[in-house]
Design a protein around this motif. Structure first.
Motif, PDB file in Angstrom:
ATOM      1  N   UNK A   1      -6.070  -0.187   3.245  1.00 12.24           N
ATOM      2  CA  UNK A   1      -5.788   1.201   2.567  1.00 12.24           C
ATOM      3  C   UNK A   1      -7.062   1.811   2.001  1.00 12.24           C
ATOM      4  N   UNK A   2      -7.382   2.972   2.133  1.00 11.38           N
ATOM      5  CA  UNK A   2      -8.496   3.659   1.770  1.00 11.38           C
ATOM      6  C   UNK A   2      -8.075   4.616   0.772  1.00 11.38           C
ATOM      7  N   UNK A   3      -8.719   4.212  -0.475  1.00 13.59           N
ATOM      8  CA  UNK A   3      -8.338   5.526  -1.423  1.00 13.59           C
ATOM      9  C   UNK A   3      -9.633   5.843  -2.176  1.00 13.59           C
TER      10      UNK A   3
ATOM     11  N   UNK B   1       1.862   9.511  -6.049  1.00 16.35           N
ATOM     12  CA  UNK B   1       2.828  11.022  -5.659  1.00 16.35           C
ATOM     13  C   UNK B   1       3.579  11.224  -6.827  1.00 16.35           C
ATOM     14  N   UNK B   2       4.331  10.027  -7.493  1.00 23.30           N
ATOM     15  CA  UNK B   2       5.229  10.305  -8.799  1.00 23.30           C
ATOM     16  C   UNK B   2       4.520  10.665  -9.777  1.00 23.30           C
ATOM     17  N   UNK B   3       3.325   9.462 -10.229  1.00 24.79           N
ATOM     18  CA  UNK B   3       2.840   9.582 -11.568  1.00 24.79           C
ATOM     19  C   UNK B   3       1.227   9.944 -11.516  1.00 24.79           C
ATOM     20  N   UNK B   4       0.847  10.339 -10.245  1.00 24.50           N
ATOM     21  CA  UNK B   4      -0.695  10.375 -10.431  1.00 24.50           C
ATOM     22  C   UNK B   4      -1.159  11.540 -11.181  1.00 24.50           C
ATOM     23  N   UNK B   5      -0.473  12.524 -11.610  1.00 22.41           N
ATOM     24  CA  UNK B   5      -0.851  13.667 -12.477  1.00 22.41           C
ATOM     25  C   UNK B   5      -0.850  13.142 -13.926  1.00 22.41           C
ATOM     26  N   UNK B   6      -0.399  11.868 -14.103  1.00 24.33           N
ATOM     27  CA  UNK B   6      -0.298  11.700 -15.700  1.00 24.33           C
ATOM     28  C   UNK B   6      -0.743  10.221 -15.835  1.00 24.33           C
TER      29      UNK B   6
ATOM     30  N   UNK C   1       0.880  -1.198  -0.108  1.00 31.91           N
ATOM     31  CA  UNK C   1      -0.002   0.185  -0.007  1.00 31.91           C
ATOM     32  C   UNK C   1       0.740   1.174  -0.108  1.00 31.91           C
ATOM     33  N   UNK C   2       1.988   1.268   0.629  1.00 32.65           N
ATOM     34  CA  UNK C   2       3.048   2.428   0.626  1.00 32.65           C
ATOM     35  C   UNK C   2       3.332   2.685  -0.788  1.00 32.65           C
ATOM     36  N   UNK C   3       3.893   1.419  -1.517  1.00 32.37           N
ATOM     37  CA  UNK C   3       4.327   1.595  -2.741  1.00 32.37           C
ATOM     38  C   UNK C   3       3.210   2.258  -3.651  1.00 32.37           C
ATOM     39  N   UNK C   4       1.825   1.962  -3.365  1.00 33.78           N
ATOM     40  CA  UNK C   4       0.835   2.821  -4.037  1.00 33.78           C
ATOM     41  C   UNK C   4       0.814   4.110  -3.962  1.00 33.78           C
TER      42      UNK C   4
ATOM     43  N   UNK D   1      -5.130   5.732  -8.118  1.00 29.82           N
ATOM     44  CA  UNK D   1      -6.107   6.200  -7.101  1.00 29.82           C
ATOM     45  C   UNK D   1      -5.160   6.786  -5.948  1.00 29.82           C
ATOM     46  N   UNK D   2      -5.711   8.112  -5.411  1.00 29.69           N
ATOM     47  CA  UNK D   2      -5.174   8.735  -4.284  1.00 29.69           C
ATOM     48  C   UNK D   2      -5.396   7.817  -2.985  1.00 29.69           C
TER      49      UNK D   2
END
Length: 120
Positions: free
Chosen positions: A85-87, A61-66, A53-56, A70-71
């Motif tokens: 993990x809640x997303x 953080x690194x690629x969520x803008x492109x 979940x930490x990797x997710x 899920x956050x």
């Protein structure tokens, strides 16, 4: 990964006050459930390896803008040795359906930078 649905419902009811929980899938490392909290659709995943979940979280953080990752809103210990993990719900399709379409030559949209709220 097999998680007892009654344990999931009890956990989400106690933590988020929700009693409507829908199982939406599972894999080798976690099981996923959709639910609503304060008019927001969320996903709870339960698994034995919190580091996944930490990797997710880091991937967002690194690629969520492109790419549609899920956050993650929360990671913690749940019940019976499971982590959770809640997303935010992103919709879409499961990984196997995605792989099948990709193998068939499908193309996929990429988000434009700035189209997703960045974590602070």
């Amino acid at each position: 990964m097999v998680v007892d649905t009654s344990d999931v419902k009890r956990f989400l009811s106690e933590r988020y006050g929700t009693d409507v929980v829908e199982e939406i899938g599972g894999g080798e490392w976690s099981s996923a459930f959709a639910f609503r909290h304060r008019d927001q659709k969320l996903v709870a995943r339960f698994g034995r390896h919190p580091e996944d979940f930490e990797k997710d979280r880091r991937a967002f953080e690194l690629y969520g803008s492109i790419v549609p990752i899920p956050q993650l809103l929360e990671i913690g210990e749940a019940f019976g040795g499971f982590s959770y993990a809640i997303s935010v719900w992103e919709g879409g399709e499961d990984r196997q359906a995605f792989r099948t379409r990709a193998a068939e030559g499908a193309t996929f949209p990429v988000r434009r930078p700035g189209s997703v709220a960045q974590r602070s």
